[in-house]
Design a protein around this motif. Structure first.
Motif, mmCIF file in Angstrom:
data_model
loop_
_atom_site.group_PDB
_atom_site.id
_atom_site.type_symbol
_atom_site.label_atom_id
_atom_site.label_comp_id
_atom_site.label_asym_id
_atom_site.label_seq_id
_atom_site.Cartn_x
_atom_site.Cartn_y
_atom_site.Cartn_z
ATOM 1 N N UNK A 1 1.076 -1.302 0.444
ATOM 2 C CA UNK A 1 -0.072 0.143 -0.181
ATOM 3 C C UNK A 1 1.513 0.789 0.565
ATOM 4 N N UNK A 2 0.298 2.400 -0.486
ATOM 5 C CA UNK A 2 1.098 3.550 -0.553
ATOM 6 C C UNK A 2 0.786 4.153 0.572
ATOM 7 N N UNK A 3 2.107 4.579 1.211
ATOM 8 C CA UNK A 3 2.555 5.231 2.333
ATOM 9 C C UNK A 3 2.023 6.937 1.923
ATOM 10 N N UNK A 4 1.192 7.292 1.565
ATOM 11 C CA UNK A 4 1.760 8.938 1.937
ATOM 12 C C UNK A 4 0.512 10.241 2.060
ATOM 13 N N UNK A 5 1.173 10.958 2.668
ATOM 14 C CA UNK A 5 0.399 12.032 3.268
ATOM 15 C C UNK A 5 1.364 13.783 2.364
ATOM 16 N N UNK A 172 18.578 9.405 10.308
ATOM 17 C CA UNK A 172 18.315 9.621 8.858
ATOM 18 C C UNK A 172 18.006 10.640 8.425
ATOM 19 N N UNK A 173 17.617 9.811 6.454
ATOM 20 C CA UNK A 173 17.990 11.027 5.265
ATOM 21 C C UNK A 173 16.285 10.990 4.626
ATOM 22 N N UNK A 174 16.100 12.221 4.409
ATOM 23 C CA UNK A 174 15.062 11.872 4.263
ATOM 24 C C UNK A 174 15.089 12.641 2.851
ATOM 25 N N UNK A 175 15.427 12.482 1.416
ATOM 26 C CA UNK A 175 15.800 12.865 -0.186
ATOM 27 C C UNK A 175 14.130 13.642 -0.454
ATOM 28 N N UNK A 210 10.671 10.163 1.956
ATOM 29 C CA UNK A 210 10.718 11.160 0.430
ATOM 30 C C UNK A 210 9.776 12.444 0.362
ATOM 31 N N UNK A 211 10.033 13.087 -0.030
ATOM 32 C CA UNK A 211 9.398 14.316 0.108
ATOM 33 C C UNK A 211 8.992 14.870 -1.333
ATOM 34 N N UNK A 252 7.188 6.158 3.593
ATOM 35 C CA UNK A 252 6.431 6.673 3.369
ATOM 36 C C UNK A 252 6.467 8.627 2.523
ATOM 37 N N UNK A 253 5.560 8.625 1.477
ATOM 38 C CA UNK A 253 5.853 9.749 0.711
ATOM 39 C C UNK A 253 4.662 11.450 0.960
ATOM 40 N N UNK A 254 5.821 12.647 1.092
ATOM 41 C CA UNK A 254 5.017 13.651 1.926
ATOM 42 C C UNK A 254 5.127 14.514 0.459
#
Ligand code: FE
Ligand code: FE
Ligand code: ZN
Length: 277
Positions: A1-5, A172-175, A210-211, A252-254
Motif C-alpha cells: 500500500x502507498x504511504x502518502x501524506x 536518517x535521511x529524507x530525500x 521522501x519529500x 512514506x511520501x510527503x
C-alpha cells in the motif's frame, strides 16, 4: 500500500491533522513543529495526542513527519543563532516523545561563508548535543538543493555529518525530489544510478522518507522552488517511477507542493492511481 501524506497546518492539533490527512486520501502527514519562523511551540494537549494515536492506529497510519522550522541554522557563524537552533530542536524532540517512534526532519544548515568543513563540524557538534539515547524519534537530515551556502547538497556531505555523530543510530535521511534534482542528481533520466550512488555513499538503510515534489526550475539549478506534481521539470512519469521503485515504494511520501487541501487531495488520488507497488 502507498504511504502518502501532505504537509498540513498544525494549528488545530494532532487529531485534526489525522482527520484532515484521511479526508484527502492520505495515511500519514507532515507538519511544522511550530511557526516556521521559529516562534513558541503550542502546548501539547494530551487528550488531543491520545485521540490522534487512536485514529492513527485504527487507520494503519504510516510514521508521521515533523519538520523543524526552516529558519534555524545550527551551523551559523553566530553563536546565539546556533544556540537558538539547538535549544529549539531539543525542545521539539522532547515534545515528539508524546507521539513515540516517529520522525523529525531538519535542514542541516547554511555555512554562510565559513566553508563547508567548519559548517559540517558545527552540525555534528549540534547533533551530539541534541540527540539522546532515550529518544524514540529518528532525526532526518534533508537533502538540500544547494541554494546559497546550504549544506546537504551532496550525499557525501550528509555522509560526513552522520559519520561524526556519536548516536548516529538516531539519524536518517529524507530525500526531497525537488532538492536533489535541483542539486544535480538526475532522478529523471537515471533514478537507478542516483539510488545506487546514495546506497554507496550513505546506505539506503538510512533513507526513511521522501519529500515528493516537482520542481519549478531546471536540472541542477540549485534553486529550491517546489512545483505541483506533473507540472514541473521532473514531471509525472519520473515521479511515478519514484513511488514505484522497488527500493522506495515502501517508504512514506510527503507532498510539499504549492497546494491548498483540495489540490493535495487531487495529487494523492493521481499518485494512488499510478501506484503499482
Ligand atoms: Fe524541508
Ligand atoms: Fe522538503
Ligand atoms: Zn524545498
Amino acid at each position: 500500500m502507498l504511504t502518502i501524506g501532505a504537509h498540513l497546518s498544525a494549528s488545530k492539533g494532532y487529531a485534526h491533522m489525522a482527520k484532515e490527512a484521511m479526508s484527502i486520501g492520505g495515511n500519514t502527514f507532515q507538519f511544522f513543529t511550530r511557526n516556521p519562523r521559529g516562534g513558541k511551540a503550542k502546548e501539547i494537549d494530551e487528550k488531543d495526542v491520545n485521540e490522534f494515536l487512536e485514529i492513527a492506529t485504527e487507520n494503519h497510519f504510516g510514521k508521521i513527519l515533523a519538520h523543524a522550522p526552516y529558519t534555524i541554522n545550527v551551523c551559523s557563524a553566530d553563536e546565539k543563532t546556533r544556540r537558538f537552533g539547538i535549544d529549539l530542536m531539543k525542545d521539539d524532540l522532547q515534545r515528539m516523545e508524546y507521539t513515540p517512534g516517529n520522525m523529525y526532519n531538519f535542514h542541516p544548515g547554511s555555512h554562510v561563508g565559513q566553508g563547508v568543513e567548519p559548517g559540517i563540524k558545527l552540525i555534528i557538534e549540534a547533533l551530539n548535543e541534541i540527540l539522546t539515547k532515550e529518544q524514540t524519534t529518528t532525526v532526518l537530515l534533508e537533502t538540500m538543493a544547494g541554494k546559497g551556502s546550504e549544506i546537504g547538497r551532496s550525499f557525501e556531505e550528509i555522509r560526513r555529518i552522520i559519520d561524526g555523530v556519536a548516536l548516529s543510530e538516531k539519524l536518517g535521511v529524507c530525500l526531497d525530489t525537488c532538492h536533489v534534482y535541483d542539486a544535480g542528481y538526475d532522478i529523471v533520466n537515471d533514478l537507478d544510478g542516483v539510488l545506487n550512488h546514495f546506497d554507496e555513499v550513505i546506505g539506503l538503510d538510512r533513507l526513511k522518507a521522501i519529500h515528493l515534489n516537482d520542481s519549478k526550475n531546471p536540472f541542477e539549478s540549485h534553486k529550491d522552488r517546489h512545483e505541483k506534481i506533473g507540472e514541473g521539470s521532473i514531471g509525472l512519469v519520473a515521479l511515478t517511477r519514484v513511488i514505484n521503485h522497488p527500493k522506495l515504494k515502501d517508504l512514506p511520501f510527503f507532498l510539499e507542493t504549492p497546494n491548498e487541501i483540495d489540490g493535495y487531495a487531487k495529487e494523492i488520488e493521481l499518485l494512488k492511481g499510478k501506484y503499482t507497488g
